[in-house]
Write a protein that holds these residues in place. Structure first.
Motif, PDB file in Angstrom:
ATOM      1  N   GLY A   1     -79.806  11.301 -25.719  1.00  0.00           N
ATOM      2  CA  GLY A   1     -80.219  11.794 -24.424  1.00  0.00           C
ATOM      3  C   GLY A   1     -81.611  11.117 -24.117  1.00  0.00           C
ATOM      4  O   GLY A   1     -81.845  10.743 -22.848  1.00  0.00           O
ATOM      5  N   GLN A   2     -82.648  11.156 -25.044  1.00  0.00           N
ATOM      6  CA  GLN A   2     -83.851  10.869 -24.993  1.00  0.00           C
ATOM      7  C   GLN A   2     -83.931   9.438 -24.178  1.00  0.00           C
ATOM      8  O   GLN A   2     -84.918   8.987 -23.718  1.00  0.00           O
ATOM      9  N   TYR A   3     -82.982   8.573 -24.517  1.00  0.00           N
ATOM     10  CA  TYR A   3     -82.925   7.177 -24.128  1.00  0.00           C
ATOM     11  C   TYR A   3     -82.139   6.905 -23.000  1.00  0.00           C
ATOM     12  O   TYR A   3     -81.814   5.778 -22.496  1.00  0.00           O
ATOM     13  N   VAL A   4     -81.425   7.979 -22.389  1.00  0.00           N
ATOM     14  CA  VAL A   4     -80.629   7.734 -21.335  1.00  0.00           C
ATOM     15  C   VAL A   4     -81.199   8.030 -20.069  1.00  0.00           C
ATOM     16  O   VAL A   4     -81.921   8.858 -19.994  1.00  0.00           O
ATOM     17  N   ASN A   5     -80.908   6.855 -19.131  1.00  0.00           N
ATOM     18  CA  ASN A   5     -81.114   7.243 -17.900  1.00  0.00           C
ATOM     19  C   ASN A   5     -80.035   6.960 -16.690  1.00  0.00           C
ATOM     20  O   ASN A   5     -78.909   6.822 -17.370  1.00  0.00           O
ATOM     21  N   GLU A   6     -80.403   6.915 -15.578  1.00  0.00           N
ATOM     22  CA  GLU A   6     -79.256   6.757 -14.248  1.00  0.00           C
ATOM     23  C   GLU A   6     -78.578   5.458 -14.443  1.00  0.00           C
ATOM     24  O   GLU A   6     -77.502   5.224 -14.006  1.00  0.00           O
ATOM     25  N   ASN A   7     -79.194   4.490 -15.114  1.00  0.00           N
ATOM     26  CA  ASN A   7     -78.617   3.098 -15.445  1.00  0.00           C
ATOM     27  C   ASN A   7     -77.865   2.983 -16.787  1.00  0.00           C
ATOM     28  O   ASN A   7     -77.239   1.893 -17.036  1.00  0.00           O
ATOM     29  N   THR A   8     -77.772   3.815 -17.436  1.00  0.00           N
ATOM     30  CA  THR A   8     -77.285   3.827 -19.096  1.00  0.00           C
ATOM     31  C   THR A   8     -75.679   3.937 -18.763  1.00  0.00           C
ATOM     32  O   THR A   8     -75.115   4.511 -18.271  1.00  0.00           O
ATOM     33  N   ILE A   9     -75.034   2.708 -19.427  1.00  0.00           N
ATOM     34  CA  ILE A   9     -73.583   2.868 -19.435  1.00  0.00           C
ATOM     35  C   ILE A   9     -72.998   3.286 -20.804  1.00  0.00           C
ATOM     36  O   ILE A   9     -71.917   3.497 -20.877  1.00  0.00           O
ATOM     37  N   SER A  10     -73.990   3.051 -21.925  1.00  0.00           N
ATOM     38  CA  SER A  10     -73.580   3.555 -23.137  1.00  0.00           C
ATOM     39  C   SER A  10     -74.741   3.853 -23.833  1.00  0.00           C
ATOM     40  O   SER A  10     -75.481   3.341 -23.783  1.00  0.00           O
TER      41      SER A  10
ATOM     42  N   GLN B   1     -92.834   1.889 -35.338  1.00  0.00           N
ATOM     43  CA  GLN B   1     -91.943   3.443 -35.823  1.00  0.00           C
ATOM     44  C   GLN B   1     -90.488   3.339 -35.672  1.00  0.00           C
ATOM     45  O   GLN B   1     -90.233   2.928 -34.667  1.00  0.00           O
ATOM     46  N   ILE B   2     -90.016   3.539 -36.732  1.00  0.00           N
ATOM     47  CA  ILE B   2     -88.502   3.420 -36.783  1.00  0.00           C
ATOM     48  C   ILE B   2     -87.890   4.771 -37.303  1.00  0.00           C
ATOM     49  O   ILE B   2     -87.980   4.948 -38.484  1.00  0.00           O
ATOM     50  N   PRO B   3     -87.025   5.501 -36.476  1.00  0.00           N
ATOM     51  CA  PRO B   3     -86.564   6.868 -36.831  1.00  0.00           C
ATOM     52  C   PRO B   3     -85.639   6.636 -37.943  1.00  0.00           C
ATOM     53  O   PRO B   3     -84.919   5.427 -37.898  1.00  0.00           O
ATOM     54  N   LEU B   4     -85.246   7.811 -38.494  1.00  0.00           N
ATOM     55  CA  LEU B   4     -84.088   7.794 -39.576  1.00  0.00           C
ATOM     56  C   LEU B   4     -82.767   7.458 -38.864  1.00  0.00           C
ATOM     57  O   LEU B   4     -82.110   6.647 -39.359  1.00  0.00           O
ATOM     58  N   LEU B   5     -82.789   7.992 -37.678  1.00  0.00           N
ATOM     59  CA  LEU B   5     -81.356   7.779 -37.053  1.00  0.00           C
ATOM     60  C   LEU B   5     -81.788   7.207 -35.804  1.00  0.00           C
ATOM     61  O   LEU B   5     -82.401   7.578 -34.696  1.00  0.00           O
ATOM     62  N   SER B   6     -81.469   5.759 -35.710  1.00  0.00           N
ATOM     63  CA  SER B   6     -81.773   4.939 -34.496  1.00  0.00           C
ATOM     64  C   SER B   6     -80.656   5.022 -33.273  1.00  0.00           C
ATOM     65  O   SER B   6     -79.576   5.185 -33.873  1.00  0.00           O
ATOM     66  N   VAL B   7     -81.071   4.802 -32.229  1.00  0.00           N
ATOM     67  CA  VAL B   7     -79.860   4.832 -31.033  1.00  0.00           C
ATOM     68  C   VAL B   7     -80.002   3.466 -30.371  1.00  0.00           C
ATOM     69  O   VAL B   7     -81.184   3.127 -29.844  1.00  0.00           O
ATOM     70  N   THR B   8     -79.048   3.068 -29.677  1.00  0.00           N
ATOM     71  CA  THR B   8     -78.946   1.882 -28.983  1.00  0.00           C
ATOM     72  C   THR B   8     -78.107   2.279 -27.800  1.00  0.00           C
ATOM     73  O   THR B   8     -77.183   2.963 -27.887  1.00  0.00           O
ATOM     74  N   THR B   9     -78.804   1.658 -26.641  1.00  0.00           N
ATOM     75  CA  THR B   9     -78.235   1.805 -25.442  1.00  0.00           C
ATOM     76  C   THR B   9     -78.093   0.558 -24.571  1.00  0.00           C
ATOM     77  O   THR B   9     -78.862  -0.259 -24.889  1.00  0.00           O
TER      78      THR B   9
ATOM     79  N   GLN C   1     -82.593 -11.719  -6.886  1.00  0.00           N
ATOM     80  CA  GLN C   1     -82.136 -10.387  -7.242  1.00  0.00           C
ATOM     81  C   GLN C   1     -81.176 -10.678  -8.377  1.00  0.00           C
ATOM     82  O   GLN C   1     -80.322 -11.655  -8.327  1.00  0.00           O
ATOM     83  N   VAL C   2     -81.376 -10.017  -9.337  1.00  0.00           N
ATOM     84  CA  VAL C   2     -80.756 -10.090 -10.825  1.00  0.00           C
ATOM     85  C   VAL C   2     -79.827  -9.024 -11.206  1.00  0.00           C
ATOM     86  O   VAL C   2     -80.317  -7.940 -10.941  1.00  0.00           O
ATOM     87  N   HIS C   3     -78.863  -9.194 -11.549  1.00  0.00           N
ATOM     88  CA  HIS C   3     -77.767  -8.078 -12.236  1.00  0.00           C
ATOM     89  C   HIS C   3     -77.716  -8.483 -13.667  1.00  0.00           C
ATOM     90  O   HIS C   3     -77.330  -9.748 -13.936  1.00  0.00           O
ATOM     91  N   ALA C   4     -78.148  -7.369 -14.375  1.00  0.00           N
ATOM     92  CA  ALA C   4     -78.029  -7.783 -15.936  1.00  0.00           C
ATOM     93  C   ALA C   4     -77.860  -6.424 -16.796  1.00  0.00           C
ATOM     94  O   ALA C   4     -77.753  -5.387 -16.133  1.00  0.00           O
ATOM     95  N   GLN C   5     -77.212  -6.572 -17.912  1.00  0.00           N
ATOM     96  CA  GLN C   5     -77.185  -5.596 -19.030  1.00  0.00           C
ATOM     97  C   GLN C   5     -78.389  -5.630 -20.147  1.00  0.00           C
ATOM     98  O   GLN C   5     -78.301  -6.887 -20.541  1.00  0.00           O
ATOM     99  N   VAL C   6     -79.016  -4.841 -20.247  1.00  0.00           N
ATOM    100  CA  VAL C   6     -80.105  -4.749 -21.233  1.00  0.00           C
ATOM    101  C   VAL C   6     -79.833  -3.829 -22.326  1.00  0.00           C
ATOM    102  O   VAL C   6     -79.348  -2.571 -22.061  1.00  0.00           O
ATOM    103  N   THR C   7     -79.873  -4.501 -23.396  1.00  0.00           N
ATOM    104  CA  THR C   7     -79.727  -3.440 -24.496  1.00  0.00           C
ATOM    105  C   THR C   7     -80.960  -3.102 -25.354  1.00  0.00           C
ATOM    106  O   THR C   7     -82.033  -3.982 -25.453  1.00  0.00           O
ATOM    107  N   TYR C   8     -81.044  -1.833 -25.736  1.00  0.00           N
ATOM    108  CA  TYR C   8     -82.265  -1.327 -26.252  1.00  0.00           C
ATOM    109  C   TYR C   8     -81.973  -0.730 -27.645  1.00  0.00           C
ATOM    110  O   TYR C   8     -80.974   0.041 -27.765  1.00  0.00           O
TER     111      TYR C   8
END
Length: 506
Positions: A198-207, A290-298, A337-344
């Motif tokens: 949840g700390q990496y999730v916002n209103e635009n997050t789809i996964s 800094q790389i946490p033990l458990l990483s999250v991709t969004t 105007q750009v429509h994109a999917q951004v991976t973090y």
């Protein structure tokens, strides 16, 4: 009962006064004993059926007048005995700490169930397990149809094992095969994992998914249990060791980068808010990602606007040196105007896929004049070479010298006495002479206004106002001014402020 059935043929049972019992009285005696002693009756019915038949014959032969009646009565008793032996079986009432478990035909039924459950418990709990409670057995007769089945007995002890296991059950989390910790409740574990995502999730997050392989398994132990907060801290712990460095006396940005096996540009990227030319004692620098033990991709699905750069039209200008340019007409940026999917990964962008781009406003053209005239040898190139090659004996920044702390505005490069000191870049000599603690000093002002200083020389080979080219010898190394030995003190000043020379030298 056996006493009745084993009387010699031809002799009748008698009352205490000696009177012989009638057939009906004998039958009543038999019935009373059947009622009061089921165990003996069962044994009699099973093992002495033949003698009952002989008794019937004996009674019939000894008293012909009553023979039919006696025969019928005893035959009825025989039928009852055979019915009992068919429907009933010797059995044991089983109790566990006075709690009735059931009725079994053999004690081995219970023993086998206990052994099976103890083996299973040992496998589950990871240590020797024994069923609890005192098991007791009482002999009884039971309807065969009402005997407790072996699986029912085993289920009783499995329920006991389940209660023990539930008290010790923990939910252990492993990341990439390495156990991290365990918590008592699955709900607490799920909450921790949801918060990490949840700390990496916002209103635009789809996964939102974990990058690492997570395993959750049941363990049974009273040790190693964590609170939800402790588990979350463990999963967020950095995996690359110490990630920060605190600046101390004598540190320079370049030296810190070198000590941490980093390039200066990488260190800059990790510290965008730090002025590398003005490090202060106590400043904390990031030296590792800094790389946490458990990483999250969004993945975020976003729509945004971005500028469209102005096309540039170049116009040649023979009055300007090659490499120089100036803007004649400044264009205006466009907008798209750009429509994109951004991976973090852990909030840092790793990929951007442009799905569509729509131009909202076209850009206008920028017209730029570019020089075609050849530069003189003494013109500045914009890059700076080392004035002399040697070991750095003192870096830019704070240092301890002559027993006290001072700010060092340049770097000291070791040199042999009289060695050639060369201009770091082309420009105009704006000072050449003796200047206090610098000793014999040369200052060169370059075309972009930047100045370079060369101090502690033994002699000077240029004078003020003279133009010099990059690599030209301008002085000889020495130890004049406030110096502890032969070396070249080299400074770079931008807009009159000393900056770290190591950030400019190539």
């Amino acid at each position: 009962m056996d006493e009745v059935l084993h009387k010699p043929a031809g002799r009748r049972p008698r009352q205490s006064d000696g009177r012989e019992l009638s057939a009906q009285e004998q039958l009543g005696l038999l019935a009373r004993r059947v009622v009061t002693d089921w165990k003996h009756f069962y044994q009699w019915a099973r093992f002495h059926g033949r003698r009952v038949i002989h008794t019937v014959h004996d009674l019939a032969g000894g008293n012909r007048a009553t023979g039919p009646v006696t025969f019928l009565a005893v035959s009825g008793a025989l039928g009852l005995a055979l019915t009992v032996s068919t429907l009933y079986a010797p059995a044991y009432t089983v109790t566990v700490d006075e709690d009735t478990l059931g009725v079994v035909s053999d004690q081995a039924v219970v023993a086998d169930a206990v052994a099976q459950v103890e083996r299973r418990g040992t496998e589950i709990l990871g240590h020797d397990y024994q069923v609890e409670g005192q098991i007791g057995y009482d002999f009884t007769l039971s309807l065969r149809s009402e005997l407790t089945q072996p699986d029912q007995v085993e289920n009783y002890f499995l329920e006991q094992l389940s209660q023990v296991a539930d008290g010790l059950r923990r939910y252990q989390v492993s990341v990439n095969g390495v156990a991290v910790g365990s918590v008592e409740e699955m709900g607490a574990l799920e909450s921790v994992l949801d918060q990490l995502k949840g700390q990496y999730v916002n209103e635009n997050t789809i996964s939102a998914e974990f990058v690492d392989d997570i395993q959750v398994e049941d363990v049974y132990s009273e040790e190693g249990q964590m609170t939800a907060e402790e588990l979350q801290t463990a999963l967020m712990a950095n995996t690359t060791g110490d990630t920060t460095y605190t600046v101390v006396k004598g540190d320079t940005f370049n030296a810190i980068a070198y000590a941490n096996d980093m390039s200066v540009s990488d260190l800059k990227a990790l510290n965008p808010g730090i002025d590398i030319n003005r490090l202060m004692i106590g400043d904390v620098l990031n030296v590792k990602e800094q790389i946490p033990l458990l990483s999250v991709t969004t993945v975020d699905d976003v729509t945004y606007t971005e500028p469209i750069a102005c096309p540039v039209e170049e116009v040649k200008d023979s009055s300007m040196y090659v490499g120089d340019s100036k803007i004649l007409t400044q264009g205006t940026e466009g907008e798209a105007q750009v429509h994109a999917q951004v991976t973090y990964v852990n909030g840092s962008e790793t990929q951007r896929e442009i799905l569509s781009s729509t131009t909202l406003r076209e850009p206008t053209t920028t017209v730029k004049a570019v020089g075609t005239k050849e530069k003189p040898k003494t013109a500045s190139t914009g890059s700076y070479s080392w004035p002399i090659r040697g070991r750095i004996t003192s870096y830019f920044g704070g240092r301890n010298i002559f027993g006290s702390y001072s700010y060092h505005s340049g770097i000291d490069i070791s040199a042999s006495y009289g060695a050639a000191i060369k201009a770091a870049d082309g420009g105009t000599v704006t000072f050449a002479g003796y200047k206090g603690s610098y000793g014999y000093l040369v200052i060169i002002t370059h075309d972009n206004g930047t100045q370079t200083y060369y101090g502690h020389n033994s002699s000077l080979l240029v004078s003020a106002g003279q133009k010099v080219y990059k690599g030209q010898q301008i002085a000889k190394a020495g130890s004049t001014g406030r110096s502890t030995g032969t070396h070249c003190h080299f400074e770079v000043r931008v807009n009159g402020t000393s900056v770290n020379p190591l950030s400019y030298l190539s």
